[in-house]
Design a protein around this motif. Sequence first.
Motif, PDB file in Angstrom:
ATOM      1  N   LYS A 176       0.829  -1.203   0.000  1.00  0.00           N
ATOM      2  CA  LYS A 176       0.000   0.000   0.000  1.00  0.00           C
ATOM      3  C   LYS A 176       0.868   1.259   0.000  1.00  0.00           C
ATOM      4  O   LYS A 176       0.569   2.229  -0.707  1.00  0.00           O
ATOM      5  CB  LYS A 176      -0.924  -0.014   1.216  1.00  0.00           C
ATOM      6  N   SER A 177       1.937   1.225   0.780  1.00  0.00           N
ATOM      7  CA  SER A 177       2.845   2.377   0.807  1.00  0.00           C
ATOM      8  C   SER A 177       3.501   2.572  -0.559  1.00  0.00           C
ATOM      9  O   SER A 177       3.626   3.697  -1.052  1.00  0.00           O
ATOM     10  CB  SER A 177       3.920   2.172   1.879  1.00  0.00           C
ATOM     11  N   PHE A 178       3.914   1.460  -1.172  1.00  0.00           N
ATOM     12  CA  PHE A 178       4.549   1.503  -2.494  1.00  0.00           C
ATOM     13  C   PHE A 178       3.589   2.057  -3.541  1.00  0.00           C
ATOM     14  O   PHE A 178       3.949   2.910  -4.366  1.00  0.00           O
ATOM     15  CB  PHE A 178       4.993   0.090  -2.868  1.00  0.00           C
ATOM     16  N   VAL A 179       2.335   1.602  -3.509  1.00  0.00           N
ATOM     17  CA  VAL A 179       1.327   2.035  -4.486  1.00  0.00           C
ATOM     18  C   VAL A 179       1.040   3.524  -4.342  1.00  0.00           C
ATOM     19  O   VAL A 179       0.953   4.265  -5.334  1.00  0.00           O
ATOM     20  CB  VAL A 179       0.034   1.210  -4.318  1.00  0.00           C
ATOM     21  N   LEU A 180       0.901   3.988  -3.101  1.00  0.00           N
ATOM     22  CA  LEU A 180       0.607   5.396  -2.868  1.00  0.00           C
ATOM     23  C   LEU A 180       1.788   6.283  -3.249  1.00  0.00           C
ATOM     24  O   LEU A 180       1.617   7.368  -3.825  1.00  0.00           O
ATOM     25  CB  LEU A 180       0.235   5.617  -1.397  1.00  0.00           C
ATOM     26  N   GLU A 181       3.000   5.808  -2.951  1.00  0.00           N
ATOM     27  CA  GLU A 181       4.185   6.613  -3.222  1.00  0.00           C
ATOM     28  C   GLU A 181       4.497   6.668  -4.717  1.00  0.00           C
ATOM     29  O   GLU A 181       4.775   7.745  -5.266  1.00  0.00           O
ATOM     30  CB  GLU A 181       5.383   6.033  -2.469  1.00  0.00           C
ATOM     31  N   LYS A 182       4.424   5.528  -5.392  1.00  0.00           N
ATOM     32  CA  LYS A 182       4.820   5.453  -6.802  1.00  0.00           C
ATOM     33  C   LYS A 182       3.663   5.709  -7.758  1.00  0.00           C
ATOM     34  O   LYS A 182       3.887   5.883  -8.958  1.00  0.00           O
ATOM     35  CB  LYS A 182       5.417   4.072  -7.102  1.00  0.00           C
ATOM     36  N   GLU A 183       2.439   5.730  -7.214  1.00  0.00           N
ATOM     37  CA  GLU A 183       1.247   5.874  -8.058  1.00  0.00           C
ATOM     38  C   GLU A 183       1.276   4.843  -9.184  1.00  0.00           C
ATOM     39  O   GLU A 183       1.230   5.160 -10.370  1.00  0.00           O
ATOM     40  CB  GLU A 183       1.139   7.291  -8.622  1.00  0.00           C
ATOM     41  N   LEU A 193      -9.005   0.318  -5.876  1.00  0.00           N
ATOM     42  CA  LEU A 193      -8.326  -0.412  -6.948  1.00  0.00           C
ATOM     43  C   LEU A 193      -9.331  -0.870  -8.000  1.00  0.00           C
ATOM     44  O   LEU A 193      -9.057  -0.787  -9.206  1.00  0.00           O
ATOM     45  CB  LEU A 193      -7.580  -1.617  -6.365  1.00  0.00           C
ATOM     46  N   LEU A 194     -10.492  -1.323  -7.574  1.00  0.00           N
ATOM     47  CA  LEU A 194     -11.529  -1.739  -8.519  1.00  0.00           C
ATOM     48  C   LEU A 194     -11.958  -0.570  -9.398  1.00  0.00           C
ATOM     49  O   LEU A 194     -12.151  -0.730 -10.605  1.00  0.00           O
ATOM     50  CB  LEU A 194     -12.727  -2.312  -7.763  1.00  0.00           C
ATOM     51  N   GLY A 195     -12.086   0.605  -8.800  1.00  0.00           N
ATOM     52  CA  GLY A 195     -12.452   1.785  -9.569  1.00  0.00           C
ATOM     53  C   GLY A 195     -11.405   2.115 -10.617  1.00  0.00           C
ATOM     54  O   GLY A 195     -11.739   2.457 -11.768  1.00  0.00           O
ATOM     55  N   HIS A 247       0.524   1.644 -11.727  1.00  0.00           N
ATOM     56  CA  HIS A 247      -0.582   1.261 -12.600  1.00  0.00           C
ATOM     57  C   HIS A 247      -1.440   0.229 -11.862  1.00  0.00           C
ATOM     58  O   HIS A 247      -0.919  -0.624 -11.138  1.00  0.00           O
ATOM     59  CB  HIS A 247      -0.028   0.670 -13.905  1.00  0.00           C
ATOM     60  N   PRO A 248      -2.774   0.252 -12.025  1.00  0.00           N
ATOM     61  CA  PRO A 248      -3.623  -0.705 -11.287  1.00  0.00           C
ATOM     62  C   PRO A 248      -3.305  -2.162 -11.599  1.00  0.00           C
ATOM     63  O   PRO A 248      -3.491  -3.025 -10.736  1.00  0.00           O
ATOM     64  CB  PRO A 248      -5.046  -0.327 -11.727  1.00  0.00           C
ATOM     65  N   LEU A 249      -2.814  -2.450 -12.816  1.00  0.00           N
ATOM     66  CA  LEU A 249      -2.464  -3.839 -13.128  1.00  0.00           C
ATOM     67  C   LEU A 249      -1.277  -4.300 -12.294  1.00  0.00           C
ATOM     68  O   LEU A 249      -1.240  -5.449 -11.831  1.00  0.00           O
ATOM     69  CB  LEU A 249      -2.140  -3.985 -14.620  1.00  0.00           C
ATOM     70  N   THR A 250      -0.314  -3.409 -12.063  1.00  0.00           N
ATOM     71  CA  THR A 250       0.827  -3.748 -11.204  1.00  0.00           C
ATOM     72  C   THR A 250       0.346  -4.109  -9.807  1.00  0.00           C
ATOM     73  O   THR A 250       0.737  -5.137  -9.237  1.00  0.00           O
ATOM     74  CB  THR A 250       1.817  -2.574 -11.127  1.00  0.00           C
ATOM     75  N   THR A 251      -0.501  -3.263  -9.257  1.00  0.00           N
ATOM     76  CA  THR A 251      -1.043  -3.522  -7.918  1.00  0.00           C
ATOM     77  C   THR A 251      -1.807  -4.829  -7.893  1.00  0.00           C
ATOM     78  O   THR A 251      -1.677  -5.635  -6.961  1.00  0.00           O
ATOM     79  CB  THR A 251      -1.980  -2.377  -7.503  1.00  0.00           C
ATOM     80  N   LEU A 252      -2.594  -5.074  -8.927  1.00  0.00           N
ATOM     81  CA  LEU A 252      -3.415  -6.284  -8.986  1.00  0.00           C
ATOM     82  C   LEU A 252      -2.562  -7.544  -9.032  1.00  0.00           C
ATOM     83  O   LEU A 252      -2.839  -8.523  -8.331  1.00  0.00           O
ATOM     84  CB  LEU A 252      -4.326  -6.212 -10.217  1.00  0.00           C
ATOM     85  N   ILE A 253      -1.513  -7.537  -9.849  1.00  0.00           N
ATOM     86  CA  ILE A 253      -0.643  -8.718  -9.952  1.00  0.00           C
ATOM     87  C   ILE A 253       0.076  -8.969  -8.632  1.00  0.00           C
ATOM     88  O   ILE A 253       0.240 -10.118  -8.197  1.00  0.00           O
ATOM     89  CB  ILE A 253       0.362  -8.544 -11.099  1.00  0.00           C
TER      90      ILE A 253
END
Length: 351
Positions: free
Chosen positions: A176-183, A215-217, A185-191
């Motif tokens: 979550k910290s990585f996703v918020l900091e790096k913004e 993430l779904l949005g 792509h949703p596919l990266t987060t999903l995988i």
Amino acid sequence: MSIYLMRILPFIIFLIGNYCYGQYSISGYLDTPEKNKRVYLCLLKFNELNAIGPNQILTSTVTDSLGYFSFEGSLLSDKHALYRIYANLDEDVEGVQKYDMEDLKNFHNFIFSNKDTIVFERNKKFWFSSNSNTNPIDKEWNAYGSYIDKLRAEFSDFSNQEMIKQTTEQFLSELKSFVLEKETHPLTTLILLGSLPESGIKKDLNDDPEFYVQLLGQLNVYYDSSSYALQYRSFLDDQYRSETKEDLAFFKKLSYALGFLCLLFLGGLVFLSIKLKQARTIQQTPIDFSLTTQEEKVAELMIDNKTNKEIASELFISLNTVKTHIRNLYAKLEVSNRTEFVEKFKNHPRD
């Protein structure tokens, strides 16, 4: 200057056309002794990093005498997707073969789109591992790849459930910290989510549903509510359904246990009620003993805890006569021993 422009103009037109209309290119060398080896290109779901099956295959090609292969065209999606390229070690063995060992690997997972190019270099031990991919999301995903590999190694010890739980919680927090900091792509987060045990995701989904809804949005926006957005929605629905089933199973077992306890309690009440009623009936109903005078005397002496010999001595009768009177008394009072006789004779009124 105009001659220079004339020379590079076709190349510029090619680049613009490739960008606008999409023309992917997947090529490279497979460094194996066998020639004419078949190479497969697969489309994966977000949580199929380690799964492999024939239903994933999109297309295939065969290497030439130098081990070169290529996939080209414009039929892939313009949206970023997760792909796999692989080749079976033994062509004579039926089925799909997947090897990921310390000294051998025959596949590579990567993010790609219809506008990208990826080139695979020769590598005898780890096929397809040495490559250059123009897809920016693939680079983003690989930036977090080493940590995923570390987690996957820790998850392999399924005997240590507590370690899996702690590692999953740590990974989700850092993700979550990585996703918020790096913004990302949703596919990266999903995988990245797809590489985790579902039990850990289910718990975090209850604790922090906002992250998963957000993430779904994002997936709905990028994939137009299709493709990976649908896969992820189905995944979330399964998590909620499994939790509901677990709750229902728990309450079902609880209701069975409570029902059984209630039956035992009611059965006990009925049994106790019957016994009390029988006791009251016995106590309140006069019993016509119809005892003879001699039997009355024997009974009184029995109440006084006299022995048979003492009764015979006091009544000046033989011991056998005493035993006969006692048998008759037992029969009339419907008892089988002296203790029952004394209790019944004492506690029941007589006419």
